[in-house]
Design a protein around this motif. Structure first.
Motif, short mmCIF file in Angstrom:
data_model
loop_
_atom_site.label_atom_id
_atom_site.label_comp_id
_atom_site.label_asym_id
_atom_site.label_seq_id
_atom_site.Cartn_x
_atom_site.Cartn_y
_atom_site.Cartn_z
N PHE A 104 0.82 -1.20 0.00
CA PHE A 104 0.00 0.00 0.00
C PHE A 104 0.86 1.26 0.00
CE2 PHE A 104 -2.65 -3.34 1.49
CZ PHE A 104 -3.89 -3.05 0.94
N PRO A 105 0.33 2.34 -0.55
CA PRO A 105 1.07 3.61 -0.48
C PRO A 105 1.30 3.99 0.98
CG PRO A 105 -0.74 3.78 -2.04
CD PRO A 105 -0.90 2.46 -1.33
N GLY A 116 -8.61 17.78 -2.94
CA GLY A 116 -9.81 17.10 -3.42
C GLY A 116 -9.67 15.60 -3.63
N ARG A 117 -8.56 15.03 -3.20
CA ARG A 117 -8.35 13.59 -3.38
C ARG A 117 -9.08 12.81 -2.30
NH1 ARG A 117 -1.97 13.07 -4.94
NH2 ARG A 117 -2.03 14.46 -6.74
N PRO A 118 -9.57 11.61 -2.63
CA PRO A 118 -10.25 10.77 -1.63
C PRO A 118 -9.29 10.27 -0.55
CG PRO A 118 -10.74 10.02 -3.86
CD PRO A 118 -9.65 11.03 -3.97
N ILE A 119 -9.87 9.93 0.58
CA ILE A 119 -9.13 9.31 1.69
C ILE A 119 -9.57 7.85 1.77
CG2 ILE A 119 -8.70 9.31 4.18
CD1 ILE A 119 -9.63 12.27 4.17
N VAL A 120 -8.62 6.94 1.85
CA VAL A 120 -8.92 5.52 1.96
C VAL A 120 -8.45 5.04 3.33
CG1 VAL A 120 -8.58 3.22 1.01
CG2 VAL A 120 -8.60 5.19 -0.52
N MET A 155 -6.98 -5.00 -0.21
CA MET A 155 -6.01 -5.45 -1.20
C MET A 155 -6.62 -5.42 -2.60
SD MET A 155 -3.80 -8.98 -1.29
CE MET A 155 -4.15 -9.18 0.42
N ARG A 156 -7.86 -5.86 -2.71
CA ARG A 156 -8.55 -5.83 -4.00
C ARG A 156 -8.64 -4.40 -4.53
NH1 ARG A 156 -13.96 -5.08 -3.62
NH2 ARG A 156 -14.72 -4.43 -5.57
N LEU A 157 -9.03 -3.47 -3.65
CA LEU A 157 -9.12 -2.07 -4.06
C LEU A 157 -7.76 -1.56 -4.50
CD1 LEU A 157 -10.77 0.57 -4.27
CD2 LEU A 157 -10.13 1.01 -1.89
N ARG A 158 -6.73 -1.83 -3.71
CA ARG A 158 -5.38 -1.34 -4.02
C ARG A 158 -4.88 -1.90 -5.35
NH1 ARG A 158 -1.69 0.09 -6.17
NH2 ARG A 158 0.43 0.30 -5.46
N LEU A 159 -5.05 -3.19 -5.57
CA LEU A 159 -4.54 -3.80 -6.79
C LEU A 159 -5.32 -3.36 -8.02
CD1 LEU A 159 -3.71 -7.37 -5.49
CD2 LEU A 159 -2.13 -5.49 -5.93
N ARG A 160 -6.63 -3.22 -7.89
CA ARG A 160 -7.44 -2.79 -9.03
C ARG A 160 -7.20 -1.33 -9.40
NH1 ARG A 160 -12.87 -5.65 -9.11
NH2 ARG A 160 -12.27 -7.77 -9.63
N LEU A 161 -6.83 -0.52 -8.42
CA LEU A 161 -6.57 0.89 -8.72
C LEU A 161 -5.23 1.07 -9.41
CD1 LEU A 161 -7.86 2.59 -5.47
CD2 LEU A 161 -8.88 2.72 -7.76
N GLY A 162 -4.32 0.15 -9.21
CA GLY A 162 -3.01 0.25 -9.84
C GLY A 162 -2.29 1.53 -9.45
N ASP A 216 -3.19 4.52 -9.88
CA ASP A 216 -4.09 5.55 -9.37
C ASP A 216 -4.17 5.54 -7.84
OD1 ASP A 216 -4.75 6.63 -11.83
OD2 ASP A 216 -6.49 5.32 -12.11
N ALA A 217 -3.79 4.44 -7.22
CA ALA A 217 -3.83 4.35 -5.75
C ALA A 217 -2.93 5.41 -5.12
CB ALA A 217 -3.42 2.96 -5.29
N ARG A 218 -1.88 5.77 -5.78
CA ARG A 218 -0.96 6.77 -5.24
C ARG A 218 -1.55 8.18 -5.26
NH1 ARG A 218 2.92 4.08 -3.18
NH2 ARG A 218 3.81 2.35 -4.30
#
Length: 145
Positions: free
Chosen positions: A50-51, A67-71, A81-88, A90-92
């Motif tokens: 994860f970042p 304006g960026r989302p908070i996870v 993990m699914r969210l992180r991997l699918r975002l590629g 863009d997760a950063r």
């Protein structure tokens, strides 16, 4: 911090134990393959995937500015993990808060989820969304400069 590494360390130890059987029977190739599978699982469940996490207060401040989302996430969570991997990559472009490291982040997640620490919880424009689809999260990102 040690809680974040418990699952990866256990997976690595289980991999070493599982690989010792084939190694003792004279199958080094099988032993290496088993060990590599467990080490890959350990890496995927580690905080390294994860970042870099920041505190909830700092994430709110930065999110209001850019304006960026908070996870909100935690290590070992398959949905995170699914969210992180699918975002590629863009997760950063989001602010990540590890709720196991930040008590304020854990409190924010409990407040948004009826007292439960359900993650991932994504906050967009001050509104929490529990376990949203990665495609939806990607759509919430501001255009890159």
């Amino acid at each position: 911090m040690t809680r974040a590494w418990t699952l990866p360390v256990l997976l690595a130890l289980c991999g070493a134990l599982a690989a010792s059987g084939p190694a003792a029977k004279g199958s080094p190739g099988t032993a290496v393959a088993v060990l590599l599978v467990f080490l890959a699982l350990a890496a995927l469940n580690s905080p390294l995937v994860f970042p870099r996490s920041i505190g909830a207060q700092e994430a709110r401040r930065r999110s209001e500015a850019d304006g960026r989302p908070i996870v909100f996430w935690r290590p070992g969570c398959t949905y995170c993990m699914r969210l992180r991997l699918r975002l590629g990559r863009d997760a950063r472009r989001m602010h990540w808060v590890n709720i196991w490291r930040d008590p304020a982040g854990a409190a924010a997640v409990r407040a948004a989820n009826d007292g439960n620490e359900t993650v991932p919880t994504v906050v967009v424009a001050g509104r929490p969304h529990t376990n949203p689809a990665p495609s939806w999260v990607r759509e919430q990102l501001p255009p890159s400069a």
